[in-house]
Design a protein around this motif. Structure first.
Motif, PDB file in Angstrom:
ATOM      1  N   LEU A  28       0.824  -1.209   0.000  1.00  0.00           N
ATOM      2  CA  LEU A  28       0.000   0.000   0.000  1.00  0.00           C
ATOM      3  C   LEU A  28       0.862   1.265   0.000  1.00  0.00           C
ATOM      4  CD1 LEU A  28      -2.915  -0.958   2.421  1.00  0.00           C
ATOM      5  CD2 LEU A  28      -2.907  -0.903  -0.088  1.00  0.00           C
ATOM      6  N   VAL A  29       1.964   1.244   0.717  1.00  0.00           N
ATOM      7  CA  VAL A  29       2.860   2.405   0.738  1.00  0.00           C
ATOM      8  C   VAL A  29       3.422   2.670  -0.659  1.00  0.00           C
ATOM      9  CG1 VAL A  29       5.035   3.293   1.648  1.00  0.00           C
ATOM     10  CG2 VAL A  29       3.412   2.147   3.163  1.00  0.00           C
ATOM     11  N   LEU A  30       3.831   1.623  -1.328  1.00  0.00           N
ATOM     12  CA  LEU A  30       4.355   1.797  -2.683  1.00  0.00           C
ATOM     13  C   LEU A  30       3.266   2.262  -3.642  1.00  0.00           C
ATOM     14  CD1 LEU A  30       6.730   1.557  -4.619  1.00  0.00           C
ATOM     15  CD2 LEU A  30       6.147  -0.866  -4.927  1.00  0.00           C
ATOM     16  N   LEU A  31       2.034   1.768  -3.454  1.00  0.00           N
ATOM     17  CA  LEU A  31       0.930   2.209  -4.300  1.00  0.00           C
ATOM     18  C   LEU A  31       0.662   3.705  -4.119  1.00  0.00           C
ATOM     19  CD1 LEU A  31      -1.410   1.555  -6.243  1.00  0.00           C
ATOM     20  CD2 LEU A  31      -2.786   0.949  -4.225  1.00  0.00           C
ATOM     21  N   VAL A  32       0.703   4.163  -2.883  1.00  0.00           N
ATOM     22  CA  VAL A  32       0.496   5.599  -2.622  1.00  0.00           C
ATOM     23  C   VAL A  32       1.596   6.427  -3.269  1.00  0.00           C
ATOM     24  CG1 VAL A  32       0.426   7.346  -0.804  1.00  0.00           C
ATOM     25  CG2 VAL A  32      -0.828   5.202  -0.527  1.00  0.00           C
ATOM     26  N   ALA A  33       2.843   5.956  -3.235  1.00  0.00           N
ATOM     27  CA  ALA A  33       3.942   6.688  -3.867  1.00  0.00           C
ATOM     28  C   ALA A  33       3.754   6.777  -5.373  1.00  0.00           C
ATOM     29  CB  ALA A  33       5.271   6.009  -3.535  1.00  0.00           C
ATOM     30  N   GLU A  34       3.282   5.711  -6.000  1.00  0.00           N
ATOM     31  CA  GLU A  34       3.037   5.737  -7.440  1.00  0.00           C
ATOM     32  C   GLU A  34       1.909   6.709  -7.787  1.00  0.00           C
ATOM     33  OE1 GLU A  34       4.475   4.247 -10.027  1.00  0.00           O
ATOM     34  OE2 GLU A  34       6.045   3.303  -8.818  1.00  0.00           O
ATOM     35  N   LEU A  35       0.877   6.720  -6.970  1.00  0.00           N
ATOM     36  CA  LEU A  35      -0.229   7.648  -7.230  1.00  0.00           C
ATOM     37  C   LEU A  35       0.202   9.098  -7.029  1.00  0.00           C
ATOM     38  CD1 LEU A  35      -3.222   5.703  -5.613  1.00  0.00           C
ATOM     39  CD2 LEU A  35      -2.571   5.854  -8.034  1.00  0.00           C
ATOM     40  N   CYS A  36       1.144   9.324  -6.130  1.00  0.00           N
ATOM     41  CA  CYS A  36       1.660  10.692  -5.958  1.00  0.00           C
ATOM     42  C   CYS A  36       2.396  11.161  -7.212  1.00  0.00           C
ATOM     43  CB  CYS A  36       2.576  10.755  -4.741  1.00  0.00           C
ATOM     44  SG  CYS A  36       1.702  10.598  -3.167  1.00  0.00           S
ATOM     45  N   VAL A  37       3.165  10.289  -7.835  1.00  0.00           N
ATOM     46  CA  VAL A  37       3.849  10.635  -9.083  1.00  0.00           C
ATOM     47  C   VAL A  37       2.827  10.941 -10.174  1.00  0.00           C
ATOM     48  CG1 VAL A  37       5.422   9.791 -10.864  1.00  0.00           C
ATOM     49  CG2 VAL A  37       5.884   9.310  -8.455  1.00  0.00           C
ATOM     50  N   LEU A  38       1.750  10.107 -10.240  1.00  0.00           N
ATOM     51  CA  LEU A  38       0.695  10.373 -11.220  1.00  0.00           C
ATOM     52  C   LEU A  38       0.024  11.721 -10.965  1.00  0.00           C
ATOM     53  CD1 LEU A  38      -1.143   9.485 -13.553  1.00  0.00           C
ATOM     54  CD2 LEU A  38      -2.564   8.265 -11.857  1.00  0.00           C
ATOM     55  N   GLY A  39      -0.197  12.025  -9.715  1.00  0.00           N
ATOM     56  CA  GLY A  39      -0.801  13.324  -9.406  1.00  0.00           C
ATOM     57  C   GLY A  39       0.089  14.482  -9.819  1.00  0.00           C
ATOM     58  N   TYR A  40       1.374  14.364  -9.648  1.00  0.00           N
ATOM     59  CA  TYR A  40       2.294  15.445 -10.065  1.00  0.00           C
ATOM     60  C   TYR A  40       2.234  15.634 -11.576  1.00  0.00           C
ATOM     61  CZ  TYR A  40       6.633  17.861 -11.144  1.00  0.00           C
ATOM     62  OH  TYR A  40       7.575  18.755 -11.650  1.00  0.00           O
ATOM     63  N   ASP A  41       2.240  14.523 -12.338  1.00  0.00           N
ATOM     64  CA  ASP A  41       2.211  14.632 -13.795  1.00  0.00           C
ATOM     65  C   ASP A  41       0.889  15.220 -14.285  1.00  0.00           C
ATOM     66  OD1 ASP A  41       4.776  13.589 -13.956  1.00  0.00           O
ATOM     67  OD2 ASP A  41       4.066  11.517 -14.215  1.00  0.00           O
ATOM     68  N   LEU A  42      -0.220  14.834 -13.650  1.00  0.00           N
ATOM     69  CA  LEU A  42      -1.511  15.395 -14.032  1.00  0.00           C
ATOM     70  C   LEU A  42      -1.574  16.889 -13.713  1.00  0.00           C
ATOM     71  CD1 LEU A  42      -3.990  12.568 -12.937  1.00  0.00           C
ATOM     72  CD2 LEU A  42      -3.314  13.179 -15.266  1.00  0.00           C
ATOM     73  N   ALA A  43      -0.927  17.270 -12.613  1.00  0.00           N
ATOM     74  CA  ALA A  43      -0.924  18.708 -12.268  1.00  0.00           C
ATOM     75  C   ALA A  43      -0.078  19.504 -13.241  1.00  0.00           C
ATOM     76  CB  ALA A  43      -0.411  18.883 -10.843  1.00  0.00           C
ATOM     77  N   GLU A  44       0.964  18.915 -13.829  1.00  0.00           N
ATOM     78  CA  GLU A  44       1.823  19.614 -14.763  1.00  0.00           C
ATOM     79  C   GLU A  44       1.248  19.647 -16.184  1.00  0.00           C
ATOM     80  OE1 GLU A  44       4.654  21.301 -14.253  1.00  0.00           O
ATOM     81  OE2 GLU A  44       4.457  20.987 -12.078  1.00  0.00           O
ATOM     82  N   ALA A  45       0.649  18.533 -16.620  1.00  0.00           N
ATOM     83  CA  ALA A  45       0.209  18.429 -18.016  1.00  0.00           C
ATOM     84  C   ALA A  45      -1.294  18.374 -18.176  1.00  0.00           C
ATOM     85  CB  ALA A  45       0.836  17.213 -18.675  1.00  0.00           C
ATOM     86  N   GLY A  46      -2.036  18.256 -17.119  1.00  0.00           N
ATOM     87  CA  GLY A  46      -3.481  18.185 -17.221  1.00  0.00           C
ATOM     88  C   GLY A  46      -3.963  16.768 -17.516  1.00  0.00           C
ATOM     89  N   ALA A  47      -5.255  16.697 -17.818  1.00  0.00           N
ATOM     90  CA  ALA A  47      -5.876  15.385 -18.068  1.00  0.00           C
ATOM     91  C   ALA A  47      -5.335  14.721 -19.315  1.00  0.00           C
ATOM     92  CB  ALA A  47      -7.393  15.540 -18.163  1.00  0.00           C
ATOM     93  N   GLY A  48      -4.722  15.500 -20.201  1.00  0.00           N
ATOM     94  CA  GLY A  48      -4.158  14.897 -21.406  1.00  0.00           C
ATOM     95  C   GLY A  48      -3.024  13.940 -21.116  1.00  0.00           C
ATOM     96  N   TYR A  49      -2.488  13.986 -19.914  1.00  0.00           N
ATOM     97  CA  TYR A  49      -1.376  13.076 -19.571  1.00  0.00           C
ATOM     98  C   TYR A  49      -1.864  11.628 -19.439  1.00  0.00           C
ATOM     99  CZ  TYR A  49       2.910  11.372 -17.426  1.00  0.00           C
ATOM    100  OH  TYR A  49       4.067  10.680 -17.177  1.00  0.00           O
ATOM    101  N   LEU A  50      -3.179  11.435 -19.326  1.00  0.00           N
ATOM    102  CA  LEU A  50      -3.696  10.064 -19.195  1.00  0.00           C
ATOM    103  C   LEU A  50      -3.381   9.227 -20.432  1.00  0.00           C
ATOM    104  CD1 LEU A  50      -7.154  10.752 -17.518  1.00  0.00           C
ATOM    105  CD2 LEU A  50      -5.048   9.925 -16.448  1.00  0.00           C
ATOM    106  N   SER A  51      -3.248   9.855 -21.592  1.00  0.00           N
ATOM    107  CA  SER A  51      -2.876   9.096 -22.787  1.00  0.00           C
ATOM    108  C   SER A  51      -1.457   8.554 -22.681  1.00  0.00           C
ATOM    109  CB  SER A  51      -3.022   9.977 -24.036  1.00  0.00           C
ATOM    110  OG  SER A  51      -2.147  11.105 -23.947  1.00  0.00           O
ATOM    111  N   VAL A  52      -0.619   9.256 -21.915  1.00  0.00           N
ATOM    112  CA  VAL A  52       0.752   8.769 -21.701  1.00  0.00           C
ATOM    113  C   VAL A  52       0.748   7.561 -20.771  1.00  0.00           C
ATOM    114  CG1 VAL A  52       3.054   9.413 -20.888  1.00  0.00           C
ATOM    115  CG2 VAL A  52       1.639  11.087 -22.082  1.00  0.00           C
ATOM    116  N   THR A  53      -0.154   7.548 -19.780  1.00  0.00           N
ATOM    117  CA  THR A  53      -0.174   6.448 -18.796  1.00  0.00           C
ATOM    118  C   THR A  53      -0.554   5.114 -19.422  1.00  0.00           C
ATOM    119  OG1 THR A  53      -2.477   6.929 -18.223  1.00  0.00           O
ATOM    120  CG2 THR A  53      -0.770   8.070 -16.956  1.00  0.00           C
ATOM    121  N   VAL A  54      -1.261   5.145 -20.556  1.00  0.00           N
ATOM    122  CA  VAL A  54      -1.644   3.892 -21.227  1.00  0.00           C
ATOM    123  C   VAL A  54      -0.841   3.661 -22.494  1.00  0.00           C
ATOM    124  CG1 VAL A  54      -3.964   3.883 -20.263  1.00  0.00           C
ATOM    125  CG2 VAL A  54      -3.520   5.067 -22.428  1.00  0.00           C
TER     126      VAL A  54
END
Length: 308
Positions: free
Chosen positions: A88-114
């Motif tokens: 769970l700790v590692l999962l939270v850390a991964e979600l924090c990285v995703l949150g940073y990228d979404l804050a920098e690039a917006g919702a369009g970054y979701l295409s990068v995640t897949v």
């Protein structure tokens, strides 16, 4: 033929055969018991070998005892609770990285995640990519399995987090060996926080390996992790019928043997004829002119048997 039928001269005949004669076959009397004397006792009923006797579905053996209750308040056993927390700790850390990228690039970054498009790529030492998407899905599954005490969590978590720790460690090493990337390891501060998530991934991978190795000797029983294997009932042995007690052999009673006849004794020989006068050993001769007596008569033979 009975005993009196072979005496042609009556019961007083000394030459008569007095041996008992055999009657009609079989002799009268009760039949002899089976088995006859001299025959070994017959074996008892056949008993199958215990290893070859199949277990019957009903009544073959007692059902296994119920499983002992798991200790309350442990939150898992065999290290699965600790593994679940680390996941769970590692999962939270991964979600924090995703949150940073979404804050920098917006919702369009979701295409990068897949992996659909990298047009919204964020220039940072650590990012959230399709690999991280698959990693988060695996972490959710493993965390749920860890808290439900599944035995396969230990090897699966060890393998997954070892691969992830190697990937994070290789990224950190690449930044530190080159001067240009080393200068931006902690500048700006966001790069430092992102690099700390990679350090956390390496630490969690090592920690999970240590937990699994430390709890390996305790072992887990199927269906009940954390409980010693001896606490669960062992498989019952195949059913085998009890051996039948064999009655001791008793020989059948024998009919009394006929009494043996007395040995044959021949009649005494007839006395020798009286010697004539004048023969040595005989009477003296009579004087001339003596009257004849009964002793002077000629010896007579045995009387002739009656005719008819």
């Amino acid at each position: 033929m009975t005993q009196g039928q072979n005496e042609p001269y009556g019961a007083g005949n000394p030459y008569a055969d007095r041996t008992p004669q055999a009657g009609p076959y079989p002799p009268p009397g009760p039949p002899a018991a089976w088995p006859p004397q001299g025959v070994p006792p017959q074996p008892g009923p056949w008993t199958p070998h215990p290893a070859a006797a199949p277990a019957t579905p009903w009544g073959a053996y007692a059902p296994p005892a119920p499983r002992p209750a798991r200790p309350a308040g442990t939150g898992g056993s065999g290290g699965t609770a600790v593994i679940g927390v680390l996941l769970l700790v590692l999962l939270v850390a991964e979600l924090c990285v995703l949150g940073y990228d979404l804050a920098e690039a917006g919702a369009g970054y979701l295409s990068v995640t897949v992996g659909y498009s990298y047009a919204e790529y964020v220039g940072a030492p650590v990012g959230f990519f399709p690999y991280d998407t698959a990693l988060c899905a695996a972490l959710v599954v493993l965390a749920v399995a860890a808290f439900t005490r599944r035995s396969w969590v230990r090897p699966a978590a060890t393998a997954l987090l070892a691969v992830n720790a190697f990937s994070a460690a290789s990224g950190l090493f690449n930044q530190l060996v080159h001067g240009s990337s080393r200068a931006h390891f902690a500048d700006p501060t966001s790069n430092l926080w992102l690099n700390l998530t990679a350090v956390l991934a390496v630490v969690i991978g090592i920690a999970v390996g240590v937990v699994v190795a430390a709890t390996r000797t305790a072992g887990t029983a199927p269906g009940g992790p954390g409980l010693p294997a001896a606490a669960f009932p062992q498989a019952p042995t195949p059913y085998a019928p009890a051996p039948q007690a064999q009655a001791p052999y008793a020989p059948a009673p024998q009919a009394p043997a006929p009494q043996a006849a007395a040995p044959y004794t021949p009649a005494p020989p007839a006395p020798a004829p009286y010697p004539a006068p004048g023969v040595p050993g005989g009477p003296p001769p009579k004087p001339q002119g003596a009257p004849a007596g009964p002793a002077d008569a000629a010896p007579q033979g045995p009387p002739a048997p009656p005719v008819g």
